[in-house]
Design an enzyme around this catalytic site. Structure first.
Site, PDB file in Angstrom:
ATOM      1  N   HIS A 172       0.831  -1.219   0.000  1.00  0.00           N
ATOM      2  CA  HIS A 172       0.000   0.000   0.000  1.00  0.00           C
ATOM      3  C   HIS A 172       0.854   1.252   0.000  1.00  0.00           C
ATOM      4  O   HIS A 172       0.364   2.336   0.279  1.00  0.00           O
ATOM      5  CB  HIS A 172      -0.938   0.007   1.213  1.00  0.00           C
ATOM      6  CG  HIS A 172      -1.714  -1.254   1.374  1.00  0.00           C
ATOM      7  ND1 HIS A 172      -1.289  -2.300   2.170  1.00  0.00           N
ATOM      8  CD2 HIS A 172      -2.875  -1.668   0.795  1.00  0.00           C
ATOM      9  CE1 HIS A 172      -2.150  -3.291   2.099  1.00  0.00           C
ATOM     10  NE2 HIS A 172      -3.124  -2.946   1.268  1.00  0.00           N
TER      11      HIS A 172
HETATM   12  S1  FES Z   1       1.747  -0.668   3.338  1.00  0.00           S
HETATM   13 FE1  FES Z   1       0.108  -1.967   3.728  1.00  0.00          FE
HETATM   14  S2  FES Z   1       1.072  -3.747   4.353  1.00  0.00           S
HETATM   15 FE2  FES Z   1       2.683  -2.435   4.010  1.00  0.00          FE
END
Ligand code: FES
Length: 240
Positions: free
Chosen positions: A205
């Site tokens: 993410h």
């Molecule tokens: S940014 Fe979501 S798991 Fe690493």
């Protein structure tokens, strides 16, 4: 209202029978010793009851009826204290043994403990490189930082950080950065030497960590976790 004389006359048959009962309870020839009119106060001697002999269970000091028990009370009290003290010591020792054995039965065995630690040769990690190891089922990052990286991380203003922590509080030796390779957002494994801050980048993410493992950008809320570790000698790192 009935007079005293009239009442005596009315109770005469009962008084007579009571006197007769008293006489029948008193030994012949000892009637002068019997109470005048108190049949309830006379106690029967139950001479047919055999009293057990408890001499074997009594202390020798108190078996002689001609001696006062007070004479031997100090010695008997000392024995009681000694016996109570010895029983307490034995009881406490037994309880300690039981508790110790119970707790030691729950501790990890030597083979489990061996698996819980990892020994890393630091000379195998070149300067500027990060190596990934498997430790307790998780990725472990060990980074050999350059002087430039150390200076950059130590110079970060921690008031700007989401999870404020100084670089000095995250390392034992500034040359070596040791963190768990588990993103604090949802647990993905970040990529080393990537991202906007040159430390670690989590592609799941988009979380960016610096070379101290601190979160700098993205959804992750916390810095990468620093596990317990020691340097057992100059070239050996022991994690766990
Ligand atoms: S940014 Fe979501 S798991 Fe690493």
């Amino acid at each position: 209202m009935m007079s005293v004389a009239a009442r005596s006359g009315a109770l005469a048959p009962y008084l007579h029978s009571t006197k007769h009962a008293v006489k029948s309870l008193v030994k012949p020839g000892a009637k002068d010793l019997a109470p005048a009119a108190a049949p309830g106060g006379i106690r029967l001697a139950h001479t047919d009851i055999k009293i057990p002999d408890f001499t074997d269970y009594r202390r020798p000091e108190v078996t002689d009826p001609s001696k006062s028990s007070q004479d031997s009370s100090d010695a008997r009290r000392s024995f009681s204290y000694l016996f109570t003290g010895a029983t307490t010591v034995v009881g406490v020792y037994a309880a300690k043994t039981v508790v110790t054995q119970f707790l030691s039965s729950m501790s990890a065995t030597a083979d489990v403990l061996a698996l819980s630690q990892i020994e890393i040769k630091l000379s195998e990690i070149p300067e500027g490189k990060n190596m990934t190891f498997k430790w307790r089922g998780k990725p472990l990052f060990v980074r050999h930082r350059t002087e430039k990286e150390i200076a950059a991380e130590e110079g970060v203003n921690i008031s700007e950080l989401r999870d404020p922590q100084h670089d000095k509080d995250r390392v034992i030796n500034p040359k070596w950065m040791v963190v768990l390779g588990v993103c604090t957002h949802l647990g993905c494994v970040p990529i080393a030497s990537a991202g906007d801050f040159g430390g670690y980048y989590c592609p799941c993410h988009g979380s960016h960590y610096d070379a101290s493992g601190r979160i700098r950008k993205g959804p992750a809320p916390l810095n990468l976790e620093v596990p317990y570790y020691v340097f057992s000698d100059e070239d050996t790192l022991l994690v766990g």
